[in-house]
Design an enzyme around this catalytic site. Structure first.
Site, PDB file in Angstrom:
ATOM      1  N   ASP A   1      27.503 -84.189  -3.099  1.00 60.12           N
ATOM      2  CA  ASP A   1      27.349 -83.742  -4.485  1.00 60.12           C
ATOM      3  C   ASP A   1      28.184 -82.477  -4.672  1.00 60.12           C
ATOM      4  O   ASP A   1      27.702 -81.454  -5.139  1.00 60.12           O
ATOM      5  CB  ASP A   1      25.865 -83.486  -4.805  1.00 60.12           C
ATOM      6  CG  ASP A   1      25.662 -83.083  -6.270  1.00 60.12           C
ATOM      7  OD1 ASP A   1      26.591 -83.269  -7.083  1.00 60.12           O
ATOM      8  OD2 ASP A   1      24.568 -82.561  -6.587  1.00 60.12           O
TER       9      ASP A   1
ATOM     10  N   ASN B   1      16.958 -75.320  -4.521  1.00 62.68           N
ATOM     11  CA  ASN B   1      15.923 -76.271  -4.929  1.00 62.68           C
ATOM     12  C   ASN B   1      15.786 -77.349  -3.860  1.00 62.68           C
ATOM     13  O   ASN B   1      14.714 -77.879  -3.624  1.00 62.68           O
ATOM     14  CB  ASN B   1      16.280 -76.926  -6.257  1.00 62.68           C
ATOM     15  CG  ASN B   1      15.276 -77.983  -6.639  1.00 62.68           C
ATOM     16  OD1 ASN B   1      14.118 -77.670  -6.887  1.00 62.68           O
ATOM     17  ND2 ASN B   1      15.691 -79.248  -6.629  1.00 62.68           N
ATOM     18  N   HIS B   2      16.930 -77.651  -3.218  1.00 58.82           N
ATOM     19  CA  HIS B   2      16.957 -78.713  -2.220  1.00 58.82           C
ATOM     20  C   HIS B   2      18.011 -78.379  -1.175  1.00 58.82           C
ATOM     21  O   HIS B   2      18.846 -77.505  -1.386  1.00 58.82           O
ATOM     22  CB  HIS B   2      17.316 -80.044  -2.894  1.00 58.82           C
ATOM     23  CG  HIS B   2      18.463 -79.899  -3.851  1.00 58.82           C
ATOM     24  ND1 HIS B   2      18.285 -79.749  -5.204  1.00 58.82           N
ATOM     25  CD2 HIS B   2      19.794 -79.826  -3.662  1.00 58.82           C
ATOM     26  CE1 HIS B   2      19.452 -79.614  -5.806  1.00 58.82           C
ATOM     27  NE2 HIS B   2      20.397 -79.646  -4.891  1.00 58.82           N
TER      28      HIS B   2
ATOM     29  N   GLN C   1      19.299 -85.294  -1.303  1.00 57.03           N
ATOM     30  CA  GLN C   1      18.999 -83.879  -1.577  1.00 57.03           C
ATOM     31  C   GLN C   1      17.473 -83.654  -1.579  1.00 57.03           C
ATOM     32  O   GLN C   1      16.861 -83.466  -2.644  1.00 57.03           O
ATOM     33  CB  GLN C   1      19.579 -83.470  -2.929  1.00 57.03           C
ATOM     34  CG  GLN C   1      21.104 -83.399  -2.920  1.00 57.03           C
ATOM     35  CD  GLN C   1      21.708 -83.331  -4.327  1.00 57.03           C
ATOM     36  OE1 GLN C   1      21.261 -84.027  -5.229  1.00 57.03           O
ATOM     37  NE2 GLN C   1      22.726 -82.510  -4.499  1.00 57.03           N
TER      38      GLN C   1
ATOM     39  N   ASP D   1      13.983 -82.079  -1.787  1.00 56.82           N
ATOM     40  CA  ASP D   1      13.548 -80.800  -2.368  1.00 56.82           C
ATOM     41  C   ASP D   1      12.884 -79.925  -1.320  1.00 56.82           C
ATOM     42  O   ASP D   1      12.083 -80.406  -0.512  1.00 56.82           O
ATOM     43  CB  ASP D   1      12.524 -81.044  -3.491  1.00 56.82           C
ATOM     44  CG  ASP D   1      13.188 -81.137  -4.839  1.00 56.82           C
ATOM     45  OD1 ASP D   1      14.173 -81.885  -4.955  1.00 56.82           O
ATOM     46  OD2 ASP D   1      12.722 -80.452  -5.788  1.00 56.82           O
TER      47      ASP D   1
ATOM     48  N   ARG E   1      24.509 -67.548  -9.237  1.00 57.03           N
ATOM     49  CA  ARG E   1      24.242 -68.516 -10.283  1.00 57.03           C
ATOM     50  C   ARG E   1      23.201 -69.428  -9.643  1.00 57.03           C
ATOM     51  O   ARG E   1      23.487 -70.169  -8.707  1.00 57.03           O
ATOM     52  CB  ARG E   1      25.525 -69.265 -10.645  1.00 57.03           C
ATOM     53  CG  ARG E   1      25.357 -70.369 -11.702  1.00 57.03           C
ATOM     54  CD  ARG E   1      25.208 -71.702 -11.066  1.00 57.03           C
ATOM     55  NE  ARG E   1      25.227 -72.817 -12.001  1.00 57.03           N
ATOM     56  CZ  ARG E   1      24.813 -74.037 -11.657  1.00 57.03           C
ATOM     57  NH1 ARG E   1      24.371 -74.279 -10.431  1.00 57.03           N
ATOM     58  NH2 ARG E   1      24.843 -75.016 -12.511  1.00 57.03           N
TER      59      ARG E   1
ATOM     60  N   ASP F   1      20.991 -72.388  -9.119  1.00 56.40           N
ATOM     61  CA  ASP F   1      21.011 -73.791  -9.491  1.00 56.40           C
ATOM     62  C   ASP F   1      19.599 -74.270  -9.840  1.00 56.40           C
ATOM     63  O   ASP F   1      18.642 -73.944  -9.133  1.00 56.40           O
ATOM     64  CB  ASP F   1      21.533 -74.563  -8.263  1.00 56.40           C
ATOM     65  CG  ASP F   1      21.918 -75.990  -8.584  1.00 56.40           C
ATOM     66  OD1 ASP F   1      22.678 -76.188  -9.540  1.00 56.40           O
ATOM     67  OD2 ASP F   1      21.470 -76.898  -7.863  1.00 56.40           O
TER      68      ASP F   1
ATOM     69  N   GLU G   1      20.633 -71.341 -14.111  1.00 54.63           N
ATOM     70  CA  GLU G   1      20.889 -72.610 -14.780  1.00 54.63           C
ATOM     71  C   GLU G   1      19.528 -73.173 -15.172  1.00 54.63           C
ATOM     72  O   GLU G   1      18.789 -73.675 -14.317  1.00 54.63           O
ATOM     73  CB  GLU G   1      21.594 -73.595 -13.838  1.00 54.63           C
ATOM     74  CG  GLU G   1      21.953 -74.890 -14.553  1.00 54.63           C
ATOM     75  CD  GLU G   1      21.953 -76.127 -13.663  1.00 54.63           C
ATOM     76  OE1 GLU G   1      22.537 -77.138 -14.068  1.00 54.63           O
ATOM     77  OE2 GLU G   1      21.344 -76.107 -12.573  1.00 54.63           O
TER      78      GLU G   1
ATOM     79  N   HIS H   1      31.107 -77.677 -15.022  1.00 57.06           N
ATOM     80  CA  HIS H   1      31.505 -78.694 -14.042  1.00 57.06           C
ATOM     81  C   HIS H   1      30.659 -79.961 -14.149  1.00 57.06           C
ATOM     82  O   HIS H   1      30.953 -80.958 -13.504  1.00 57.06           O
ATOM     83  CB  HIS H   1      31.401 -78.115 -12.633  1.00 57.06           C
ATOM     84  CG  HIS H   1      29.976 -77.724 -12.300  1.00 57.06           C
ATOM     85  ND1 HIS H   1      29.333 -76.682 -12.924  1.00 57.06           N
ATOM     86  CD2 HIS H   1      29.085 -78.257 -11.449  1.00 57.06           C
ATOM     87  CE1 HIS H   1      28.111 -76.590 -12.452  1.00 57.06           C
ATOM     88  NE2 HIS H   1      27.916 -77.539 -11.559  1.00 57.06           N
ATOM     89  N   ASP H   2      29.584 -79.900 -14.915  1.00 58.43           N
ATOM     90  CA  ASP H   2      28.733 -81.079 -15.090  1.00 58.43           C
ATOM     91  C   ASP H   2      29.119 -81.783 -16.391  1.00 58.43           C
ATOM     92  O   ASP H   2      30.039 -81.374 -17.083  1.00 58.43           O
ATOM     93  CB  ASP H   2      27.268 -80.666 -15.138  1.00 58.43           C
ATOM     94  CG  ASP H   2      26.774 -80.196 -13.777  1.00 58.43           C
ATOM     95  OD1 ASP H   2      27.255 -80.729 -12.753  1.00 58.43           O
ATOM     96  OD2 ASP H   2      25.924 -79.290 -13.738  1.00 58.43           O
TER      97      ASP H   2
HETATM   98  C1  GLC Z   1      23.000 -78.517 -10.913  1.00 60.57           C
HETATM   99  C2  GLC Z   1      24.490 -78.516 -10.735  1.00 60.57           C
HETATM  100  C3  GLC Z   1      24.953 -79.918 -10.499  1.00 60.57           C
HETATM  101  C4  GLC Z   1      24.260 -80.478  -9.271  1.00 60.57           C
HETATM  102  C5  GLC Z   1      22.755 -80.339  -9.381  1.00 60.57           C
HETATM  103  C6  GLC Z   1      22.082 -80.590  -8.062  1.00 60.57           C
HETATM  104  O1  GLC Z   1      22.602 -79.180 -12.053  1.00 60.57           O
HETATM  105  O2  GLC Z   1      25.114 -77.911 -11.833  1.00 60.57           O
HETATM  106  O3  GLC Z   1      26.343 -79.988 -10.353  1.00 60.57           O
HETATM  107  O4  GLC Z   1      24.574 -81.819  -9.097  1.00 60.57           O
HETATM  108  O5  GLC Z   1      22.374 -79.047  -9.782  1.00 60.57           O
HETATM  109  O6  GLC Z   1      22.245 -79.496  -7.211  1.00 60.57           O
END
Ligand code: GLC
Length: 553
Positions: free
Chosen positions: A61, A103-104, A169, A171, A199, A201, A243, A309-310
């Protein structure tokens, strides 16, 4: 001094080391290449860089699946190269933010490997397990159409594990105090190596309660305070930029009543309605989104952005609004993603029309917050829709018209460089635009200078002026006895407006910051302004004694 809060008046440039500049010809961007391009970034005027993940990762990812938080992917260089880079930034007054993806982890992370192989592993409880398949396993997928479930059976563990994102991924169990301590350790590590913040995530998921029997997960906001406190002790000027695509009513919970949680968040509601405004010329939903996100502690700040980037997530627009944006900017199925968004870059969405690109950036830069741009935005880079999912908008930086756009000397770049067609590196590249005073690149440099010289936007209070014609947005910012007024015409036709700046006699004189033209009000205190199609005008209000008054800071 309060104005020490650098992030209130910064311009942030986001890039991925992997696709920025390759120094050793292996086709993969690296820290040495990036360091060699720092003067370019300093010249552009950005004062903070946000680096997308560069830690050791299987890269399923794009690095958001970390397998070792304390090392960098060897393809990008060594920790030594990293410190050289942060030092180079410091020399040029550029701050560095990095992605913090906690997060993961990757399923390849040794913690997960240990957790899945042994029920008595000290890491077992770092993840979320369930003997039975939880009832809600088929809900809450982040990548619908690609991701099938949020709980997947692991043969080795003999149990299901939770993953909010892709199945590779898992958690982290962020409620576990050991995990929390590790998160602080990770932050402390990178702070020590010269970064100025993170930043973060997927913040809402990091702080959510997780587990097989959690029906409506509550956020554990105290965690954010702990992160912030830790950072402030370690390095006073470091920040968290979250984010968090959340409802405006929850903003204060993330910033904290007294501004004691995260310092910054991306403003997703404004982002979505900004695209609707660009698509339709209707600014009302955007003004409403600004209003809904107005309230915040004095020290907090929003990150404003256009594309990241998303995919461009349109999930919070009404159905009609969403369809209008799809019709204007992503009408074909292969331009859309995850049933909610558009995966293209901005320049192709706007047909490569420089005037409209300027309008879009001028608008974004003049909204209440700190602008965040993406590498390649400054030259109007395009996308490669043949690449899967979000990769289409992550192609290598186009430096020149040399082979591979000057990104690498290898003929096997990590992702294909966009070639041929209107957005190919043959036409769209830094070297060419550098020579042309009217290019988007040189225009962007001027915009950045203009934005940095208008701290009222980052710091001040704002008023949306009324009444103006449909499609015209006029915002006045006031801060420390200074004001700026920024006017945009989103419509494709010229318009004449009569504007009362709304601050008495002070508003009788407007000095155009970009063109050094001035406007004097008529006897009724109104300015007659003729706005071209897609025009943008930045004015300093009251004009002449501005410089004198600035010294009162
Ligand atoms: C956030 C990132 C994204 C990623 C996701 C999982 O949303 O911006 O690119 O795939 O987290 O980490």
């Amino acid at each position: 001094m309060i104005s020490d809060l650098w992030y209130k008046n910064a311009v942030i440039y986001c890039l991925s080391v992997e696709t920025f500049m390759d120094s050793n010809g292996d086709g993969v961007g690296d820290f040495e290449g990036l360091s060699r391009r720092l003067d370019y970034l300093a010249g552009l005027g950005v004062n903070a860089i946000w680096l997308m993940p560069f830690q050791v990762s299987p890269g399923k990812d794009d690095g958001y699946d970390v397998a070792d938080y304390y090392n960098i992917d060897p393809r990008y260089g060594t920790l030594g190269d990293f410190v050289d880079f942060t030092h180079g930034c410091k020399q040029r007054g550029i701050r560095v933010l990095i992605d913090l993806v906690v997060n993961h982890t990757s399923d390849q992370h040794p913690w997960f490997q240990s957790a899945r192989s042994d029920p008595n592993s000290p890491y077992r409880d770092w993840y979320l397990w369930s003997k039975k398949k939880p009832a809600n396993a088929d809900e809450g997928m982040i990548f619908p159409g690609v991701q099938e479930s949020t709980w997947t059976y692991d043969e080795k563990a003999g149990q299901y594990y939770f993953h909010r994102f892709y199945e590779f991924q898992p958690d982290l169990n962020t409620a576990n105090p050991h995990v929390q301590a590790e998160i602080l350790k990770i932050m402390g590590f990178w702070i020590q190596l010269g970064v100025c913040g993170f930043r973060m995530d997927a913040v809402p998921f990091v702080i959510a309660e997780k587990g097989a029997d959690i029906k409506k997960p509550k956020e554990q906001f105290e965690m954010l305070r702990t992160f912030r406190e830790f950072l402030q002790w370690r390095k006073g000027d470091s920040i968290i930029l979250g984010e968090a695509n959340i409802l405006p009513k929850d903003n204060i919970k993330y910033f904290g009543d007294d501004g004691d949680r995260i310092q910054m968040m991306f403003n997703f509601p404004v982002n979505q309605s900004l695209f609707y405004a660009l698509a339709s010329g209707d600014t009302e939903p955007m003004v409403a989104a600004l209003e809904q996100t107005r309230e915040k502690p004095h020290t907090a700040q929003f990150g404003m952005f256009l594309r990241n980037h998303d995919e461009l997530d349109l999930g919070r627009l009404s159905e009609d609004q969403r369809q209008a944006v799809f019709a204007a900017f992503g009408p074909e199925k292969h331009m859309q993603l995850y049933d909610r968004g558009i995966r293209r870059r901005l320049a192709p969405m706007l047909g490569g029309d420089q005037r409209r690109l300027e309008l879009a950036y001028s608008l974004m830069f003049s909204l209440p917050g700190t602008p965040v741009i993406r590498y390649g935005d400054e030259i109007g880079m395009g996308d490669d829709l043949d690449l899967p999912e979000r990769n289409c908008a992550r192609t290598p930086m186009q430096w020149s018209d040399e082979p591979q756009g000057g990104f690498t000397t290898s003929d096997k770049p990590v992702l294909p460089v966009i070639s041929k067609g209107p957005f190919g590196f043959e036409h769209i590249n830094v070297a060419e635009q550098r020579r042309d005073p009217e290019s988007l690149l040189n225009w962007m440099e001027r915009l950045i200078r203009m934005r940095k010289e208008a701290p009222e936007i980052g710091w001040g209070d704002y008023t949306v002026l009324d009444p103006v014609k449909p499609g015209v947005l006029a915002i006045r910012y006031d801060w420390r006895n200074n004001s700026v007024l920024i006017v945009h015409n989103l419509k494709p036709e010229p318009v004449e407006i009569h504007l009362d700046v709304g601050c008495g006699e002070h508003g009788n004189l407007l000095i155009d910051i970009a063109d050094s033209e001035s406007s004097e009000a008529d006897g009724k205190g109104r300015h007659r302004l003729l706005l071209e199609a897609h025009a943008y005008r930045w004015f300093r209000v009251g004009g002449l004694d501005y410089l004198l008054r600035r010294t009162e800071l």
